[in-house]
Motif scaffolding. Structure first.
Motif, PDB file in Angstrom:
ATOM      1  N   VAL A 192      77.725 -24.384-114.637  1.00  0.00           N
ATOM      2  CA  VAL A 192      77.564 -25.274-113.476  1.00  0.00           C
ATOM      3  C   VAL A 192      76.217 -25.987-113.557  1.00  0.00           C
ATOM      4  CG1 VAL A 192      77.230 -25.317-110.975  1.00  0.00           C
ATOM      5  CG2 VAL A 192      79.108 -23.998-111.946  1.00  0.00           C
ATOM      6  N   ALA A 193      75.161 -25.239-113.910  1.00  0.00           N
ATOM      7  CA  ALA A 193      73.833 -25.843-114.021  1.00  0.00           C
ATOM      8  C   ALA A 193      73.790 -26.901-115.117  1.00  0.00           C
ATOM      9  CB  ALA A 193      72.796 -24.758-114.299  1.00  0.00           C
ATOM     10  N   ASP A 194      74.428 -26.623-116.254  1.00  0.00           N
ATOM     11  CA  ASP A 194      74.444 -27.584-117.358  1.00  0.00           C
ATOM     12  C   ASP A 194      75.147 -28.872-116.956  1.00  0.00           C
ATOM     13  OD1 ASP A 194      73.052 -25.972-119.090  1.00  0.00           O
ATOM     14  OD2 ASP A 194      74.837 -25.168-120.086  1.00  0.00           O
ATOM     15  N   VAL A 195      76.290 -28.724-116.289  1.00  0.00           N
ATOM     16  CA  VAL A 195      77.035 -29.907-115.858  1.00  0.00           C
ATOM     17  C   VAL A 195      76.247 -30.685-114.809  1.00  0.00           C
ATOM     18  CG1 VAL A 195      79.113 -30.697-114.646  1.00  0.00           C
ATOM     19  CG2 VAL A 195      79.295 -28.969-116.457  1.00  0.00           C
ATOM     20  N   TYR A 196      75.608 -29.958-113.908  1.00  0.00           N
ATOM     21  CA  TYR A 196      74.790 -30.620-112.888  1.00  0.00           C
ATOM     22  C   TYR A 196      73.667 -31.429-113.526  1.00  0.00           C
ATOM     23  CZ  TYR A 196      70.805 -31.015-109.734  1.00  0.00           C
ATOM     24  OH  TYR A 196      69.716 -31.483-109.044  1.00  0.00           O
ATOM     25  N   LEU A 197      72.946 -30.814-114.466  1.00  0.00           N
ATOM     26  CA  LEU A 197      71.835 -31.507-115.116  1.00  0.00           C
ATOM     27  C   LEU A 197      72.318 -32.683-115.964  1.00  0.00           C
ATOM     28  CD1 LEU A 197      69.750 -28.377-116.158  1.00  0.00           C
ATOM     29  CD2 LEU A 197      69.107 -30.085-114.443  1.00  0.00           C
ATOM     30  N   LYS A 198      73.472 -32.510-116.590  1.00  0.00           N
ATOM     31  CA  LYS A 198      74.029 -33.577-117.429  1.00  0.00           C
ATOM     32  C   LYS A 198      74.466 -34.768-116.594  1.00  0.00           C
ATOM     33  CE  LYS A 198      75.840 -35.243-121.324  1.00  0.00           C
ATOM     34  NZ  LYS A 198      74.991 -35.694-122.457  1.00  0.00           N
ATOM     35  N   SER A 199      74.981 -34.500-115.398  1.00  0.00           N
ATOM     36  CA  SER A 199      75.533 -35.570-114.577  1.00  0.00           C
ATOM     37  C   SER A 199      74.542 -36.136-113.559  1.00  0.00           C
ATOM     38  CB  SER A 199      76.779 -35.065-113.829  1.00  0.00           C
ATOM     39  OG  SER A 199      76.464 -33.941-113.031  1.00  0.00           O
ATOM     40  N   GLU A 200      73.382 -35.485-113.412  1.00  0.00           N
ATOM     41  CA  GLU A 200      72.380 -35.965-112.462  1.00  0.00           C
ATOM     42  C   GLU A 200      71.849 -37.329-112.892  1.00  0.00           C
ATOM     43  OE1 GLU A 200      70.618 -36.726-109.567  1.00  0.00           O
ATOM     44  OE2 GLU A 200      70.766 -34.544-109.337  1.00  0.00           O
ATOM     45  N   LYS A 201      71.990 -38.312-112.049  1.00  0.00           N
ATOM     46  CA  LYS A 201      71.574 -39.685-112.376  1.00  0.00           C
ATOM     47  C   LYS A 201      70.202 -40.040-111.804  1.00  0.00           C
ATOM     48  CE  LYS A 201      75.566 -40.386-114.346  1.00  0.00           C
ATOM     49  NZ  LYS A 201      75.662 -40.384-115.824  1.00  0.00           N
ATOM     50  N   LEU A 202      69.905 -39.533-110.612  1.00  0.00           N
ATOM     51  CA  LEU A 202      68.686 -39.939-109.931  1.00  0.00           C
ATOM     52  C   LEU A 202      67.515 -39.007-110.208  1.00  0.00           C
ATOM     53  CD1 LEU A 202      70.208 -40.839-106.432  1.00  0.00           C
ATOM     54  CD2 LEU A 202      69.628 -42.405-108.300  1.00  0.00           C
ATOM     55  N   GLY A 203      67.816 -37.757-110.511  1.00  0.00           N
ATOM     56  CA  GLY A 203      66.760 -36.759-110.591  1.00  0.00           C
ATOM     57  C   GLY A 203      66.452 -36.272-109.184  1.00  0.00           C
ATOM     58  N   SER A 204      65.873 -35.104-109.086  1.00  0.00           N
ATOM     59  CA  SER A 204      65.564 -34.565-107.763  1.00  0.00           C
ATOM     60  C   SER A 204      64.140 -34.038-107.739  1.00  0.00           C
ATOM     61  CB  SER A 204      66.542 -33.441-107.385  1.00  0.00           C
ATOM     62  OG  SER A 204      66.276 -32.272-108.132  1.00  0.00           O
ATOM     63  N   ALA A 205      63.642 -33.849-106.513  1.00  0.00           N
ATOM     64  CA  ALA A 205      62.290 -33.334-106.335  1.00  0.00           C
ATOM     65  C   ALA A 205      62.298 -31.816-106.208  1.00  0.00           C
ATOM     66  CB  ALA A 205      61.654 -33.956-105.101  1.00  0.00           C
TER      67      ALA A 205
ATOM     68  N   PHE B 285      83.967 -32.578-118.764  1.00  0.00           N
ATOM     69  CA  PHE B 285      82.852 -32.054-119.552  1.00  0.00           C
ATOM     70  C   PHE B 285      83.285 -31.005-120.566  1.00  0.00           C
ATOM     71  CE2 PHE B 285      80.560 -33.926-116.031  1.00  0.00           C
ATOM     72  CZ  PHE B 285      79.409 -34.421-116.632  1.00  0.00           C
ATOM     73  N   LYS B 286      84.578 -30.714-120.649  1.00  0.00           N
ATOM     74  CA  LYS B 286      85.051 -29.680-121.571  1.00  0.00           C
ATOM     75  C   LYS B 286      84.598 -29.915-123.017  1.00  0.00           C
ATOM     76  CE  LYS B 286      89.063 -27.235-119.734  1.00  0.00           C
ATOM     77  NZ  LYS B 286      90.528 -27.056-119.836  1.00  0.00           N
ATOM     78  N   PRO B 287      84.815 -31.114-123.567  1.00  0.00           N
ATOM     79  CA  PRO B 287      84.370 -31.342-124.956  1.00  0.00           C
ATOM     80  C   PRO B 287      82.869 -31.156-125.126  1.00  0.00           C
ATOM     81  CG  PRO B 287      85.904 -33.053-124.260  1.00  0.00           C
ATOM     82  CD  PRO B 287      85.533 -32.291-123.026  1.00  0.00           C
ATOM     83  N   TRP B 288      82.102 -31.634-124.163  1.00  0.00           N
ATOM     84  CA  TRP B 288      80.640 -31.518-124.240  1.00  0.00           C
ATOM     85  C   TRP B 288      80.206 -30.056-124.163  1.00  0.00           C
ATOM     86  CZ3 TRP B 288      76.892 -29.863-120.643  1.00  0.00           C
ATOM     87  CH2 TRP B 288      75.564 -30.125-121.022  1.00  0.00           C
ATOM     88  N   LEU B 289      80.829 -29.282-123.279  1.00  0.00           N
ATOM     89  CA  LEU B 289      80.481 -27.872-123.154  1.00  0.00           C
ATOM     90  C   LEU B 289      80.798 -27.104-124.442  1.00  0.00           C
ATOM     91  CD1 LEU B 289      81.699 -27.225-119.498  1.00  0.00           C
ATOM     92  CD2 LEU B 289      79.346 -27.029-120.306  1.00  0.00           C
ATOM     93  N   LYS B 290      81.907 -27.458-125.074  1.00  0.00           N
ATOM     94  CA  LYS B 290      82.265 -26.802-126.331  1.00  0.00           C
ATOM     95  C   LYS B 290      81.252 -27.139-127.426  1.00  0.00           C
ATOM     96  CE  LYS B 290      87.233 -26.304-125.545  1.00  0.00           C
ATOM     97  NZ  LYS B 290      88.596 -26.685-125.992  1.00  0.00           N
ATOM     98  N   GLU B 291      80.742 -28.375-127.417  1.00  0.00           N
ATOM     99  CA  GLU B 291      79.732 -28.764-128.405  1.00  0.00           C
ATOM    100  C   GLU B 291      78.460 -27.937-128.245  1.00  0.00           C
ATOM    101  OE1 GLU B 291      78.917 -32.887-128.091  1.00  0.00           O
ATOM    102  OE2 GLU B 291      80.974 -33.518-128.575  1.00  0.00           O
ATOM    103  N   GLN B 292      78.131 -27.594-127.002  1.00  0.00           N
ATOM    104  CA  GLN B 292      76.901 -26.843-126.752  1.00  0.00           C
ATOM    105  C   GLN B 292      76.951 -25.446-127.368  1.00  0.00           C
ATOM    106  OE1 GLN B 292      74.592 -28.952-125.388  1.00  0.00           O
ATOM    107  NE2 GLN B 292      76.444 -30.195-125.577  1.00  0.00           N
TER     108      GLN B 292
END
Length: 202
Positions: free
Chosen positions: A36-49, A162-169
Motif C-alpha cells: 500500500v505504501a509503495d503504491v501510494y508513493l508511486k501514485s502521489e502527484k503533489l507530495g505531502s508535508a 500497479f500489478k506489473p510494477w509491483l512484480k518488477e519490484q
C-alpha cells in the motif's frame, strides 16, 4: 483517505478487519502495508508535508501480540522509519486494546523517541476530531468522508493497474558491494544490539 489537511498532510487509516487471530500472519500483514505504501508513493502527484496515521485497535487481541517477535518488530520499524521516504507527523491509536500497555512496552525500544512522542491515544473518536477534521475521516470514525470500505475498495481497484510494477519490484535487490564506505549488513539493520535484554513486557 482522499484530500489533504490544511497542513498539507495525508491521512491514512489501518485496522485489523477481524478479531480472528488464528490465521493472522504478521508477514502477510506487513506485506500488505508496504505494498500500500509503495503504491501510494508511486501514485502521489503533489507530495505531502507529512503523514498522519490512524490505527484502530478494536480487533487487536493479546494473541496477536504474542505472535509478534522482537526481531520482526524491529524490521517493521527500520523499514518504516528509515527506508520509506515519508515523514510521520502524527500517529493516533483509536479504540486502544486492553493490552496496549504491553504493546507499547514491546515496541518502544524499536521506535525513535521523536516518533514515540507523536503517539496519541483515543478511547473515544471525539478526541480524535481535535487533531483531524471530520472532512478527512470516514463515517466509522465520526467523519463525513463516506464509508471506509468504499475507500478501500477503490484502492484495491487501483492496485490492479500497479500489478506489473509491483512484480518488477520483486527483482530489485541491493548490491552492497557497490555501496561507498562501510558495507551495511543484515545485523547492522536488524540486529537487536542488546535491546531485547532491556525489553520489559508485563
Amino acid at each position: 483517505m482522499p484530500g489533504m489537511t490544511p497542513e498539507g498532510r495525508r491521512v491514512h487509516i489501518a485496522r485489523i478487519a477481524t478479531s480472528d487471530f488464528e490465521d493472522f500472519d504478521y508477514n502477510y500483514f506487513a506485506r500488505v502495508i508496504f505494498m500500500v505504501a509503495d503504491v501510494y508513493l508511486k501514485s502521489e502527484k503533489l507530495g505531502s508535508a507529512g503523514e498522519v496515521y490512524v490505527l484502530d485497535g478494536e480487533n487487536y487481541r493479546l494473541k496477536h501480540l504474542l505472535k509478534l517477535s522482537p526481531i520482526f518488530a524491529k524490521k517493521i520499524f527500520v523499514c518504516t522509519m528509515d527506508a520509506l521516504p515519508i515523514k510521520i507527523k502524527e500517529i493516533h491509536i483509536v479504540n486502544p486494546p486492553f493490552v496496549i500497555d504491553s504493546l507499547i512496552a514491546f515496541i518502544k525500544p524499536f521506535m525513535k523517541e521523536k516518533i514515540f512522542n507523536r503517539l496519541h491515544f483515543h478511547k473515544d473518536v471525539t478526541t480524535l476530531h481535535e487533531y483531524i477534521s471530520r472532512d478527512f475521516l470516514p463515517e466509522e470514525y465520526g467523519g463525513t468522508a463516506g464509508k471506509l470500505k468504499l475507500h478501500w475498495d477503490k484502492y484495491l481497484a487501483a492496485f490492479e493497474d500497479f500489478k506489473p510494477w509491483l512484480k518488477e519490484q520483486e527483482n530489485i535487490k541491493a548490491d552492497e558491494s557497490k555501496r561507498p564506505g562501510k558495507t551495511t549488513c543484515y545485523e547492522d539493520c536488524f540486529g537487536l544490539h542488546g535491546s531485547f535484554r532491556s525489553l520489559a513486557v508485563d
